[in-house]
Design an enzyme around this catalytic site. Structure first.
Site, mmCIF file in Angstrom:
data_model
loop_
_atom_site.group_PDB
_atom_site.id
_atom_site.type_symbol
_atom_site.label_atom_id
_atom_site.label_comp_id
_atom_site.label_asym_id
_atom_site.label_seq_id
_atom_site.Cartn_x
_atom_site.Cartn_y
_atom_site.Cartn_z
ATOM 1 N N LYS A 185 0.871 -1.180 0.000
ATOM 2 C CA LYS A 185 0.000 0.000 0.000
ATOM 3 C C LYS A 185 0.905 1.225 0.000
ATOM 4 C CE LYS A 185 -1.473 2.952 2.069
ATOM 5 N NZ LYS A 185 -1.319 4.442 1.806
ATOM 6 N N GLU A 261 9.853 1.174 10.926
ATOM 7 C CA GLU A 261 10.893 2.168 10.685
ATOM 8 C C GLU A 261 10.190 3.516 10.796
ATOM 9 O OE1 GLU A 261 12.814 5.018 9.394
ATOM 10 O OE2 GLU A 261 12.517 4.187 7.388
ATOM 11 N N CYS A 295 13.622 10.744 7.351
ATOM 12 C CA CYS A 295 13.699 10.401 8.774
ATOM 13 C C CYS A 295 15.135 10.409 9.264
ATOM 14 C CB CYS A 295 13.055 9.041 9.027
ATOM 15 S SG CYS A 295 13.739 7.715 8.016
ATOM 16 N N GLU A 391 10.245 16.570 14.824
ATOM 17 C CA GLU A 391 10.877 16.318 13.526
ATOM 18 C C GLU A 391 10.407 17.384 12.538
ATOM 19 O OE1 GLU A 391 11.825 12.358 10.853
ATOM 20 O OE2 GLU A 391 9.956 12.452 11.961
#
Length: 489
Positions: A185, A261, A295, A391
């Site tokens: 997906k 992750e 990331c 972040e």
């Protein structure tokens, strides 16, 4: 500085339907959704909008193909991956154009990602034939112990928008090598690269049903349906920590094997003895790769007082040289993926400035269509600024000054996240000592990129668990079976 937001390349032919059981099909409800160019907001294509019914059909196909695929000789699985690697390499220009148009990064960066993505297929084509078990004698000598590795079974992969091809091959490669079937997906913002990959793998000879791709805007509904199905045996997700936590909770009902992750908040440590020019080069890679939408991107810069002004001045100069524009125009920096991402960047920069941070360059979005934000350096960022805790996912470098090594390490570890860290120093003793103390799954020593298909990628703490790539990567898709052998009369 001028901003060219218009694409200089047309969209190559791209499949627009679901890939299920080796066939392209429309969504069961006939729905579609648009994929936009983030540089100007124009619609690039419309793709099928899968429903839960389509998701079940995709899992049906994966389940039906699992036994035969698991029994396929490892060498044959590896050769399919090798052909996939070669086909991706041959089509790098079309793939790069598609990626740049749907995601926003420059063509050079798209080509670099495609090269990186293809390498996972080459790496795992070689790992497919290296899956081994063991044979041993029981301690009392009365029997033998045999262990064997077998594929986990049907998998669900949920991939992000920021690396639309590499985050797929990093999961698909080891799954194919191990003998697992899968449903993928992709992110609704960037589904086109994955649809092209399905086409490439079909051409490479991957049997029908081994890979199935469902594109949808109803991610929660589609993924939730699959997680509730007892035939699914593994989930691998790359994305935010918040979503990852929710998926882990949902996966618990069927006790799935899970790889996560998740988010990062990477510290970038520059010590007094560092080569400042190399540190700046590393910072440009660690911060500006993918417009900062990674990331692994450096999120917090901790620079020793003795070199902080030189580092800040040089980094500011390098940021000022960057050209913004459409990724196909030759620009260095493209747009962010959408308005909400750009607005969050602006919010975090504004908070840091209000608390006393000094904006050396940038610090504002670009007017007009598209989601551009100027590359930004902020000096003297205070400890309470949100940008040091959240972040940023954009082209912003917040700089904090430190005096002692322990101070820098404590600040670097002061986060729930633990994916990547970067360390610049000429002192080998300090390099090893600091690397050992940093609470991250990966450390870049005197370099601004850590990703490598031959190395294990992953984090600790709230950055997730499991590893992708390296010799460890295939283990995520294998179960260990123990057989007790009786010997003698």
């Amino acid at each position: 500085m001028s901003f060219d937001r218009i694409s200089h390349r047309p969209l190559p032919p791209v499949p627009d339907r679901l890939w299920i059981g080796g066939a392209w099909r429309t969504a069961s409800g006939g729905g579609t959704f648009g994929v936009d160019d983030p540089a100007n907001g124009s619609e690039l294509a419309r793709v099928a909008d899968a429903t839960s019914e389509d998701a079940v059909a995709a899992l049906d196909a994966a389940v039906d193909a699992q036994a035969a695929w698991a029994a396929t000789p490892p060498r044959d699985r590896g050769e399919i991956l090798r052909r996939g690697f070669e086909l991706i390499t041959d089509r790098i220009d079309d793939l790069a154009t598609v990626m740049t148009l749907e995601m926003g990064k420059s063509l050079d960066e798209s080509r670099a990602e495609i090269t990186y993505a293809a390498e996972f297929f080459r790496w795992f084509s070689e790992e497919a034939v290296r899956v081994t078990g063991s044979y041993g004698v029981t301690p009392n000598g009365a029997g033998r112990m045999l262990t064997m590795k077998q594929p986990v079974g049907p998998c669900l992969f949920v991939t992000p928008w920021n690396f639309p091809l590499a985050m797929g091959t990093r999961k698909i490669g080891p799954a194919i090598a191990a003998g697992c079937t899968m449903v993928v997906k992709p992110a609704s913002a960037t589904p086109l690269s994955m649809l092209l990959l399905a086409e490439i793998l079909a051409e490479a000879g991957l049997p029908d049903g081994v890979l199935n791709v469902v594109t949808t805007r109803s991610t929660g509904e589609v993924v939730g349906t699959l997680l509730q199905d007892s035939r699914l045996r593994k989930l691998s997700f790359t994305g935010s920590t918040e979503v990852g936590r929710s998926l882990v909770e949902q996966s618990a009902a069927n006790l799935l094997r899970v790889s996560m992750e998740l988010g990062g908040n990477a510290p970038f440590l520059v010590f007094a003895d560092a080569d400042v020019e190399k540190a700046v080069d590393g910072a440009m890679l660690a911060k500006m790769r993918n417009v900062g939408e990674a990331c692994t991107a450096a999120n917090r810069f901790y620079v020793h007082r003795d070199v902080v002004e030189e580092f800040t001045a040089r980094l500011t100069e390098r940021f000022d040289e960057l050209q913004l524009g459409h990724g196909t125009s030759g620009a260095d920096v493209g747009p962010l993926v959408d308005a909400s991402t750009r607005d969050k960047v602006a919010d975090l920069v504004g908070d840091a400035a209000e608390r006393g941070g000094v904006v050396r360059t940038g610090g504002e979005p670009v007017d007009g269509p598209g989601y551009f934000y100027r590359p930004t350096v902020i000096a003297d960022v205070p400890d309470d600024a949100r940008i040091l805790r959240e972040e940023v996912f954009g082209p912003v470098a917040p700089i904090v000054t430190f005096d002692e090594d322990d101070e820098a390490v404590r600040a670097a570890n002061d986060t729930e996240l633990g994916l990547t860290a970067y360390v610049f120093t000429r002192d080998l003793d300090r390099a090893i000592r600091v690397a050992e103390r940093l609470e991250t799954g990966m450390v870049g020593l005197n370099q601004g990129i850590v990703s490598n298909p031959a190395a294990p990628f992953g984090g600790i703490k709230a950055s997730g668990f499991g590893r992708e790539g390296g010799a460890e990567g295939i283990e995520e898709y294998l179960e260990t079976k123990y057989v007790a052998l009786a010997t003698g009369a």
